[in-house]
Design a protein around this motif. Structure first.
Motif, PDB file in Angstrom:
ATOM      1  N   SER A 714       0.806  -1.224   0.000  1.00  0.00           N
ATOM      2  CA  SER A 714       0.000   0.000   0.000  1.00  0.00           C
ATOM      3  C   SER A 714       0.834   1.266   0.000  1.00  0.00           C
ATOM      4  O   SER A 714       0.262   2.362   0.032  1.00  0.00           O
ATOM      5  CB  SER A 714      -0.931   0.012   1.229  1.00  0.00           C
ATOM      6  N   TRP A 715       2.149   1.146  -0.025  1.00  0.00           N
ATOM      7  CA  TRP A 715       2.980   2.348   0.039  1.00  0.00           C
ATOM      8  C   TRP A 715       2.900   3.144  -1.260  1.00  0.00           C
ATOM      9  O   TRP A 715       2.927   2.579  -2.352  1.00  0.00           O
ATOM     10  CB  TRP A 715       4.429   1.980   0.313  1.00  0.00           C
ATOM     11  N   VAL A 716       2.803   4.454  -1.120  1.00  0.00           N
ATOM     12  CA  VAL A 716       2.802   5.367  -2.265  1.00  0.00           C
ATOM     13  C   VAL A 716       4.088   6.167  -2.209  1.00  0.00           C
ATOM     14  O   VAL A 716       4.360   6.861  -1.216  1.00  0.00           O
ATOM     15  CB  VAL A 716       1.587   6.305  -2.239  1.00  0.00           C
ATOM     16  N   GLY A 717       4.895   6.078  -3.253  1.00  0.00           N
ATOM     17  CA  GLY A 717       6.160   6.787  -3.305  1.00  0.00           C
ATOM     18  C   GLY A 717       6.048   8.124  -4.004  1.00  0.00           C
ATOM     19  O   GLY A 717       5.019   8.470  -4.610  1.00  0.00           O
ATOM     20  N   GLY A 718       7.136   8.880  -3.945  1.00  0.00           N
ATOM     21  CA  GLY A 718       7.127  10.203  -4.556  1.00  0.00           C
ATOM     22  C   GLY A 718       7.021  10.165  -6.060  1.00  0.00           C
ATOM     23  O   GLY A 718       6.336  10.996  -6.665  1.00  0.00           O
ATOM     24  N   LEU A 719       7.694   9.211  -6.713  1.00  0.00           N
ATOM     25  CA  LEU A 719       7.641   9.131  -8.170  1.00  0.00           C
ATOM     26  C   LEU A 719       6.238   8.791  -8.651  1.00  0.00           C
ATOM     27  O   LEU A 719       5.738   9.380  -9.623  1.00  0.00           O
ATOM     28  CB  LEU A 719       8.647   8.083  -8.663  1.00  0.00           C
ATOM     29  N   GLU A 720       5.590   7.857  -7.969  1.00  0.00           N
ATOM     30  CA  GLU A 720       4.223   7.497  -8.357  1.00  0.00           C
ATOM     31  C   GLU A 720       3.276   8.685  -8.210  1.00  0.00           C
ATOM     32  O   GLU A 720       2.435   8.936  -9.074  1.00  0.00           O
ATOM     33  CB  GLU A 720       3.731   6.334  -7.497  1.00  0.00           C
ATOM     34  N   TYR A 721       3.426   9.419  -7.115  1.00  0.00           N
ATOM     35  CA  TYR A 721       2.538  10.563  -6.906  1.00  0.00           C
ATOM     36  C   TYR A 721       2.830  11.679  -7.902  1.00  0.00           C
ATOM     37  O   TYR A 721       1.917  12.365  -8.367  1.00  0.00           O
ATOM     38  CB  TYR A 721       2.700  11.078  -5.476  1.00  0.00           C
ATOM     39  N   GLU A 722       4.086  11.837  -8.261  1.00  0.00           N
ATOM     40  CA  GLU A 722       4.440  12.873  -9.236  1.00  0.00           C
ATOM     41  C   GLU A 722       3.855  12.556 -10.607  1.00  0.00           C
ATOM     42  O   GLU A 722       3.404  13.466 -11.324  1.00  0.00           O
ATOM     43  CB  GLU A 722       5.963  12.990  -9.326  1.00  0.00           C
ATOM     44  N   ARG A 723       3.832  11.284 -10.975  1.00  0.00           N
ATOM     45  CA  ARG A 723       3.332  10.910 -12.303  1.00  0.00           C
ATOM     46  C   ARG A 723       1.800  10.783 -12.335  1.00  0.00           C
ATOM     47  O   ARG A 723       1.165  11.227 -13.295  1.00  0.00           O
ATOM     48  CB  ARG A 723       3.952   9.565 -12.707  1.00  0.00           C
ATOM     49  N   LEU A 724       1.228  10.171 -11.302  1.00  0.00           N
ATOM     50  CA  LEU A 724      -0.204   9.837 -11.337  1.00  0.00           C
ATOM     51  C   LEU A 724      -1.064  10.726 -10.452  1.00  0.00           C
ATOM     52  O   LEU A 724      -2.279  10.759 -10.629  1.00  0.00           O
ATOM     53  CB  LEU A 724      -0.403   8.374 -10.917  1.00  0.00           C
ATOM     54  N   GLY A 725      -0.468  11.419  -9.491  1.00  0.00           N
ATOM     55  CA  GLY A 725      -1.273  12.229  -8.590  1.00  0.00           C
ATOM     56  C   GLY A 725      -2.121  11.357  -7.680  1.00  0.00           C
ATOM     57  O   GLY A 725      -1.742  10.245  -7.293  1.00  0.00           O
ATOM     58  N   GLU A 726      -3.296  11.844  -7.323  1.00  0.00           N
ATOM     59  CA  GLU A 726      -4.171  11.102  -6.416  1.00  0.00           C
ATOM     60  C   GLU A 726      -4.754   9.850  -7.044  1.00  0.00           C
ATOM     61  O   GLU A 726      -5.303   9.000  -6.348  1.00  0.00           O
ATOM     62  CB  GLU A 726      -5.308  12.000  -5.939  1.00  0.00           C
TER      63      GLU A 726
END
Length: 737
Positions: A714-726
């Motif tokens: 369930s971890w959300v990393g910085g790269l994933e959030y930067e590319r996909l957002g919420e």
């Protein structure tokens, strides 16, 4: 006479003659239309096409590659093999692995309306920090123009104060007297002694007992107040946590308290901008990490070494979760963030796989059934009442009986702390403790000598927490004020519909509270729910109006025996409307012990429309009796399965700070048995095992979840959030986002 024209002349005159040279309009090849009956695409149908899954697989491959290299290097160096066939690693690599498994680099945060629980996942218990921030202002909250004494009291025409029996109005007096009479009848039925003229004894003592003054140097338990520099330039702009509650009300310069979370929602009443709300929440968390966890993380790269687990409500607002995600990854700069629901966290902390979690907090109560490590979505219930309502009601009842400290005002900081102390010490639900008792307390205010008061109390100690079972005694006047003023609900970007999580159990409770606000629904096969043309929900078996004992127009009926719900109209003007008692399927008649009745939920989550629209959910104040709310949650979780009903009724677990009231589990168990006598032998209410504090059991489950390591996806990393957002939450959350 006009002559006849040829066909070519007509084409030329009408402009229909073809003048091109039979060349195509474009040289691009024409593409045939797709056969709608037979076409196929693989877009986003494989894991390797989704960034979140692809990054996770790459991380697993890199970890396996690193382990293989370390193993080969160890074999080349001649290190011995372990009993399980693995090579013994060096101490430095063991320390890195232990940091992940022990949770020394994982921060667990549980945000509440009154308290913040925060700590490392490796800690045995969290740090408890008041969820409050004091900011510089011209006046304190008790000195503002609307800083009237709380609880609110009636004033006479000449501005004077009425008698204590009349200062809260006739409605409160009648409900207080009715609850007191019901308690006497109940105690006589249980063959408990009821002394005559008990209230007269209390009144006579409280009227003639003055306080005793104690000088400050003779007070061994005097309070260390927060010192504020007299020079405004040296005074801090804000103070958080316990220090904020210990600022003198008349300090120089003045400070005003702000509570960013209110009734489980973001506080939209006391703020003028949503950015200020999130900024204050971030300040409280940052100070708690620095002061209480001892982590002075100034460079941003140091924050990236830590992960964060946020424990969120079961029925959450999407924008609340997405804002926390942005705060954790963008503002703080954590390396990764994940979310965990409160009820599931409580089951993790207690070690239960199947249970009905009842979390009674300060300003909200949440109920949810957990089965095999998952929250049952249709069983989630969120009520806007809790321990703070008990505190305020307890103070009102004491003042009604001539409390010697008649000037108590919960908007003053030291009075608020005093009221919380009185509730924790004296409130109980054990009927054996109900008698005329003598209590005392010390009033400590900044710049004043300590005053010792003695007073007597009778049934106030049980009637105040009894409000959880009879909510009309609570003051619900301003709980909906400011709702959706700053932060709108979340909407689907494609369909435009509200997409905040819903629950059929919550919808049924809201429909019982305000049946005239229900939207038309499709009738089921049994003819359970239908609607008329005016949008009022009816029931072909038993109508809602008939069940609640109201006429067709519920706004005209105001029986004092029923609870009242606060409704926010379309023009934002709140008004009162009766909140009905539970429907008859929850108040089943006594059944033989071998054949208990099994109810069918009003609606389930598969293909049926809810009895109340999502848009109107925020306009109704969810205040409902605790026993019937629990049974409603269980009925929607069991899905007509008699065995599941027994499992959930036998696994009710009370958590939260307000669940620590003595005698509450036994009283709640007796109330549930009275409503459902067919399941009386199966009903069992317990507390968290292993002597775990009920206040921190949800945080404890979050710490267990944060130490799961490799099995936690369930971890959300910085790269994933930067590319996909919420949007990444749709792939990472353990539940249907």
């Amino acid at each position: 006479m006009v002559g006849k024209k040829s066909g070519k002349a007509l084409l030329r005159e009408e402009g229909l003659e073809r003048t091109d040279n039979n060349m195509e309009l474009t040289s691009w090849p024409a593409i045939a239309a797709i056969n709608q009956k037979n076409y196929y695409t693989e877009y986003l149908k494989r894991d390797d096409q989704i960034l979140a899954y692809r990054l996770q697989q790459e991380e697993n491959r890199n970890r396996m590659t690193k382990q293989a290299r370390d193993r080969d290097r160890a074999l080349a160096q001649g290190r011995p093999m372990g009993p399980d066939g693995d090579v013994e690693m060096d101490e430095e690599q063991d320390e890195v692995q232990d940091e992940v498994s022990k949770g020394t680099k994982t921060i667990v945060i549980h945000i509440g309306s009154q308290n913040l629980r925060i700590g490392l996942a490796s800690d045995a218990l969290p740090k408890t920090v008041p969820m409050v921030i004091a900011k510089r202002s011209q006046k304190s909250e008790s000195e503002e123009p609307d800083g009237e004494p709380k609880p609110k009291r009636v004033k006479l025409a000449d501005g004077g104060d009425p008698e204590p029996e009349k200062q809260f109005g006739e409605e409160f007096a009648s409900r207080f007297a009715a609850m007191s009479n019901e308690l006497k009848i109940r105690m006589r039925m249980n063959k408990r002694r009821v002394l005559p003229q008990s209230r007269d004894m209390v009144l006579s003592y409280n009227k003639r007992n003055p306080p005793e003054t104690i000088s400050e140097h003779n007070d061994p338990l005097r309070i260390d107040w927060t010192e504020i520099p007299t020079n405004p330039k040296q005074a801090p702009e804000y103070i958080t946590g316990k220090k904020a509650l210990r600022i003198p009300d008349k300090s120089t310069p003045r400070y005003k308290l702000y509570w960013p979370i209110r009734h489980g929602w973001v506080n939209e009443l006391d703020y003028q901008s949503k950015n200020f709300v999130w900024h204050d929440i971030a300040l409280i968390i940052r100070d708690a990490i620095t002061e209480h966890l001892g982590l002075n993380l100034k460079p941003r790269r140091e924050w990236a070494q830590y992960a964060c687990v946020f424990v969120i409500p079961d029925l959450y607002d999407r924008k609340y979760v997405t804002s926390l995600l942005a705060m954790g990854l963008t503002d703080f700069g954590f390396g990764r963030v994940c979310f965990f629901q409160e009820s599931l966290a409580a089951s993790f902390g207690a070690g239960f796989s199947t249970a009905c979690i009842v979390d009674i907090g300060a300003q909200k109560t949440s109920i949810c059934c957990v089965e095999e490590g998952m929250c049952i979505e249709s069983s989630r219930v969120n009520l806007k009442m809790g321990g703070h309502d008990v505190t305020e009601t307890f103070v009102k009842m004491l003042l009604y009986n001539h409390f010697p400290y008649a000037d108590i005002n919960l908007k003053r900081r030291y009075d608020f702390l005093l009221a919380e102390e009185l509730k924790q010490k004296h409130c109980t639900m054990n009927e054996s403790d109900i008698t005329v008792q003598l209590f005392d307390f010390h009033l400590r205010a900044a710049g004043q000598d300590t005053r010792k008061y003695t007073f007597k109390a009778y049934d106030e100690v049980i009637l105040a927490p009894l409000g959880l079972f009879k909510p009309p005694i609570f003051d619900d006047e301003h709980k909906l004020d400011g709702r959706r003023r700053l932060i709108d609900r979340s909407y689907d970007i494609y369909e435009g519909a509200a997409n905040d999580p819903t629950s059929t159990a919550q919808a049924e409770i809201l429909t019982q509270i305000a049946p005239h606000l229900a939207v038309p629904t499709k009738p089921d096969t049994n003819g359970t729910t239908t609607t008329n043309g005016n949008g009022t929900t009816t029931n072909t078996t038993t109508t809602t109006a008939e069940t609640n004992g109201y006429p067709d127009n519920p706004a005209k009926a105001r029986p004092q025996s029923q609870s009242f719900a606060r409704i926010k109209d379309s023009n934002s003007t709140p008004r009162s409307t009766p909140a009905g008692s539970p429907s008859r399927d929850l108040e089943s008649t006594p059944q033989p012990s071998g054949t208990p009745a099994v109810e069918k939920p009003a609606s389930d989550s598969e293909g049926e429309e809810e009895p109340l629209s999502i848009e109107r959910r925020d306009d109704i104040l969810a205040v409902h009796p605790l026993p019937t709310s629990i049974l409603t949650s269980i009925s929607h979780a069991s899905r007509t399965s008699s065995q599941k009903i027994r499992d959930f009724l036998g696994g009710i677990m009370l958590v939260g700070g307000s669940s620590l009231i003595p005698g509450l589990p036994a009283y709640l168990e007796e109330s549930l048995q009275a409503i459902r006598p067919g399941y009386a032998k199966d009903i069992l209410i317990g507390r968290p095992p292993r002597e775990l504090d009920a206040q921190v059991v949800a945080w404890k489950g979050g710490s267990v979840f944060g130490r799961m390591g490799k099995t936690n996806d369930s971890w959300v990393g910085g790269l994933e959030y930067e590319r996909l957002g919420e949007r990444v939450l749709g792939y990472k959350c353990m539940w249907a986002w």
